[in-house]
Design a protein around this motif. Structure first.
Motif, short mmCIF file in Angstrom:
data_model
loop_
_atom_site.label_atom_id
_atom_site.label_comp_id
_atom_site.label_asym_id
_atom_site.label_seq_id
_atom_site.Cartn_x
_atom_site.Cartn_y
_atom_site.Cartn_z
N GLY A 72 0.81 -1.21 0.00
CA GLY A 72 0.00 0.00 0.00
C GLY A 72 0.84 1.25 0.00
N GLY A 73 1.95 1.22 0.77
CA GLY A 73 2.84 2.36 0.80
C GLY A 73 3.48 2.63 -0.54
N GLY A 74 3.83 1.54 -1.25
CA GLY A 74 4.44 1.68 -2.57
C GLY A 74 3.47 2.29 -3.57
N ILE A 75 2.21 1.86 -3.50
CA ILE A 75 1.19 2.42 -4.40
C ILE A 75 0.95 3.89 -4.08
N ALA A 76 0.89 4.22 -2.78
CA ALA A 76 0.68 5.61 -2.38
C ALA A 76 1.82 6.50 -2.85
N THR A 77 3.07 6.02 -2.66
CA THR A 77 4.23 6.79 -3.11
C THR A 77 4.21 6.97 -4.62
N PHE A 78 3.82 5.92 -5.32
CA PHE A 78 3.73 5.97 -6.78
C PHE A 78 2.72 7.04 -7.22
N LEU A 79 1.53 7.02 -6.62
CA LEU A 79 0.49 7.97 -7.02
C LEU A 79 0.89 9.41 -6.69
N ILE A 80 1.48 9.60 -5.50
CA ILE A 80 1.92 10.94 -5.11
C ILE A 80 3.01 11.44 -6.06
N SER A 81 3.94 10.55 -6.42
CA SER A 81 5.03 10.92 -7.34
C SER A 81 4.49 11.27 -8.72
N MET A 82 3.48 10.53 -9.17
CA MET A 82 2.88 10.81 -10.47
C MET A 82 2.20 12.18 -10.47
N VAL A 83 1.48 12.48 -9.39
CA VAL A 83 0.80 13.78 -9.30
C VAL A 83 1.82 14.91 -9.27
N ILE A 84 2.86 14.75 -8.43
CA ILE A 84 3.90 15.77 -8.35
C ILE A 84 4.60 15.94 -9.70
N GLY A 85 4.92 14.82 -10.35
CA GLY A 85 5.57 14.88 -11.66
C GLY A 85 4.71 15.59 -12.69
N PHE A 86 3.40 15.30 -12.68
CA PHE A 86 2.49 15.92 -13.64
C PHE A 86 2.40 17.43 -13.39
N ILE A 87 2.30 17.82 -12.11
CA ILE A 87 2.23 19.25 -11.77
C ILE A 87 3.51 19.96 -12.18
N LEU A 88 4.66 19.33 -11.88
CA LEU A 88 5.94 19.92 -12.28
C LEU A 88 6.06 20.04 -13.79
N PHE A 89 5.54 19.05 -14.51
CA PHE A 89 5.58 19.08 -15.97
C PHE A 89 4.78 20.27 -16.50
N ILE A 90 3.56 20.47 -15.97
CA ILE A 90 2.72 21.59 -16.42
C ILE A 90 3.39 22.92 -16.10
N LEU A 91 3.91 23.05 -14.88
CA LEU A 91 4.57 24.29 -14.47
C LEU A 91 5.81 24.57 -15.31
N MET A 92 6.61 23.53 -15.54
CA MET A 92 7.81 23.67 -16.34
C MET A 92 7.45 24.07 -17.78
N TYR A 93 6.41 23.47 -18.32
CA TYR A 93 5.99 23.73 -19.69
C TYR A 93 5.53 25.18 -19.85
N ILE A 94 4.68 25.65 -18.93
CA ILE A 94 4.10 26.98 -19.06
C ILE A 94 5.11 28.07 -18.71
N PHE A 95 5.81 27.91 -17.59
CA PHE A 95 6.62 29.00 -17.05
C PHE A 95 8.05 29.04 -17.59
N ILE A 96 8.52 27.95 -18.19
CA ILE A 96 9.91 27.95 -18.68
C ILE A 96 10.01 27.55 -20.16
N LEU A 97 9.40 26.43 -20.53
CA LEU A 97 9.60 25.91 -21.88
C LEU A 97 8.97 26.79 -22.96
N ILE A 98 7.76 27.30 -22.71
CA ILE A 98 7.12 28.15 -23.72
C ILE A 98 7.89 29.45 -23.93
N PRO A 99 8.33 30.16 -22.86
CA PRO A 99 9.18 31.34 -23.11
C PRO A 99 10.46 31.00 -23.87
N ILE A 100 11.03 29.82 -23.60
CA ILE A 100 12.22 29.40 -24.35
C ILE A 100 11.86 29.14 -25.81
N ALA A 101 10.67 28.57 -26.06
CA ALA A 101 10.23 28.32 -27.44
C ALA A 101 10.08 29.63 -28.20
#
Length: 315
Positions: free
Chosen positions: A60-89
Motif C-alpha cells: 500500500g505504501g508503494g502504491i501511495a508513493t507511486f500515485l503521489i510521485s505521479m501527481v507531483i511529476g504531472f504538476i511539475l511538468f505543467i509548471l515547467m511547460y508553461i513558465f519555462i519551456l514556452i518562453p524558451i520556445a
C-alpha cells in the motif's frame, strides 16, 4: 508555388547552419529541463517496483508513493511547460525570425523572454493563447464526435438496408457504401484541418508581434496578429496550401527514396542491411527536420512580408 520557403532560404543564406545548430542545442536544453519532472516519475516507478512482495504485488505504501510521485511529476511538468519551456520556445522563434531578416541569430536570445520586463508579458500572452487553444480543442473534439456519429448512423443504416440481400452483390454494395462514407469522412476531417492551420498561422503571427514589440498591450498584439494574417497583401490561404503541397511533396519524395532503398538493401547481406537501416533512419530524420525547418521559415517570411506592408512605420 513555394515562394515563402524559397524566400526564407534566400534571406537566410549563410545563416541556416547556425540557426539549425542553435535549434538543436536549444532542443537538448529543453529535454534536459524536462528531466526535472521526470525524476518524480522515476521515483514513483522505482518505489512501486521496490515495494513488491514475493507474489509481485506492491504494498500500500508503494502504491501511495507511486500515485503521489505521479501527481507531483504531472504538476511539475505543467509548471515547467508553461513558465519555462514556452518562453524558451519564443526564443527559438526569434532565431528563425532573425534568419529571415538576414540577421545572425544569438544564443542569448533563447532566454530573452525569461528576463525581467519580458517574462510577465510573455506569460500573459501564453495564458490567453492557451485558453483560446483549449476552446478550439473542445470545438474540434465536438465536431469530430458529430462526424463519427453521422458516419456510424449512415453506415449502420446502409448495412441494415443491404442486409436482406445476400450473396456477393450485397457484400459488394456494402463495401462500396463503406468506401464512399469513409471518403466523405476524410474530406470532412480535411476541411476541419484547414481552419485549424489558419488559426495556427494567426497564433504564430501574434507571437511574432510579441517578439517584435513586447511593450504593446496583449489585446493589441492579437489584433495586429489577426490583421497580418487576414488583411495583408499575401494571402494566408496561399501560405496554407503552399505548405500543404510542400509537405505532401516531401512525403512523396521520401516514400520513393525509401522504396528504392528498401529494394536495394533487400539484396544485400543481413549485416549490411542493419547498417544501412540505421543510416536510413538517420537520413530520414535529417530530411524531415529540414522539411520542418523551412516550414517554420515560411511562417516567418509570411509574417515579415505582410507586417512590412501593413505597418511600415514599425520596421
Amino acid at each position: 508555388m513555394f515562394k515563402f520557403q524559397l524566400d526564407y532560404y534566400r534571406n537566410g543564406q549563410g545563416l541556416h547552419i547556425k540557426t539549425i545548430l542553435l535549434t538543436i542545442l536549444s532542443s537538448i536544453i529543453m529535454v534536459l529541463l524536462m528531466l526535472i519532472p521526470g525524476i518524480a516519475f522515476i521515483i514513483g516507478g522505482f518505489s512501486l517496483a521496490a515495494s513488491q512482495d514475493f507474489s509481485g504485488e506492491p504494498s500500500g505504501g508503494g502504491i501511495a508513493t507511486f500515485l503521489i510521485s505521479m501527481v507531483i511529476g504531472f504538476i511539475l511538468f505543467i509548471l515547467m511547460y508553461i513558465f519555462i519551456l514556452i518562453p524558451i520556445a519564443y526564443g527559438i522563434l526569434k532565431f528563425y525570425k532573425d534568419t529571415d531578416l538576414g540577421i545572425s541569430p544569438r544564443f542569448s536570445d533563447l532566454f530573452m523572454f525569461l528576463k525581467k520586463g519580458n517574462y510577465v508579458k510573455t506569460l500573459k500572452l501564453t495564458l490567453i493563447i492557451g485558453l483560446i487553444s483549449v476552446a478550439m480543442y473542445f470545438i474540434v473534439y465536438i465536431v469530430v464526435i458529430i462526424v463519427e456519429v453521422i458516419f456510424f448512423a449512415i453506415f449502420g443504416t446502409s448495412m441494415a438496408l443491404l442486409q436482406p440481400s445476400s450473396g456477393s452483390e450485397g457484400i459488394g454494395a456494402m463495401s462500396i457504401s463503406f468506401i464512399v462514407i469513409m471518403l466523405f469522412m476524410i474530406l470532412v476531417l480535411f476541411a476541419l484541418f484547414i481552419p485549424l492551420y489558419y488559426f495556427v498561422i494567426f497564433i504564430v503571427n501574434t507571437v511574432l508581434v510579441h517578439i517584435d514589440q513586447r511593450s504593446l498591450p496583449t489585446i493589441t498584439k492579437f489584433s495586429i496578429g489577426w490583421n497580418i494574417t487576414s488583411k495583408g497583401p499575401h494571402s494566408a490561404w496561399k501560405l496554407l496550401f503552399s505548405n500543404l503541397i510542400y509537405i505532401v511533396a516531401a512525403y512523396i519524395i521520401i516514400a520513393i527514396i525509401g522504396i528504392i532503398a528498401a529494394v536495394i538493401v533487400s539484396l544485400m547481406p543481413s549485416v549490411i542491411q542493419i547498417l544501412f537501416a540505421i543510416i536510413g533512419y538517420i537520413l530520414f530524420y535529417l530530411f524531415m527536420f529540414a522539411v520542418l525547418y523551412f516550414l517554420y521559415g515560411s511562417l516567418m517570411n509570411f509574417y515579415h512580408k505582410n507586417k512590412n506592408a501593413l505597418y511600415p512605420k514599425n520596421n
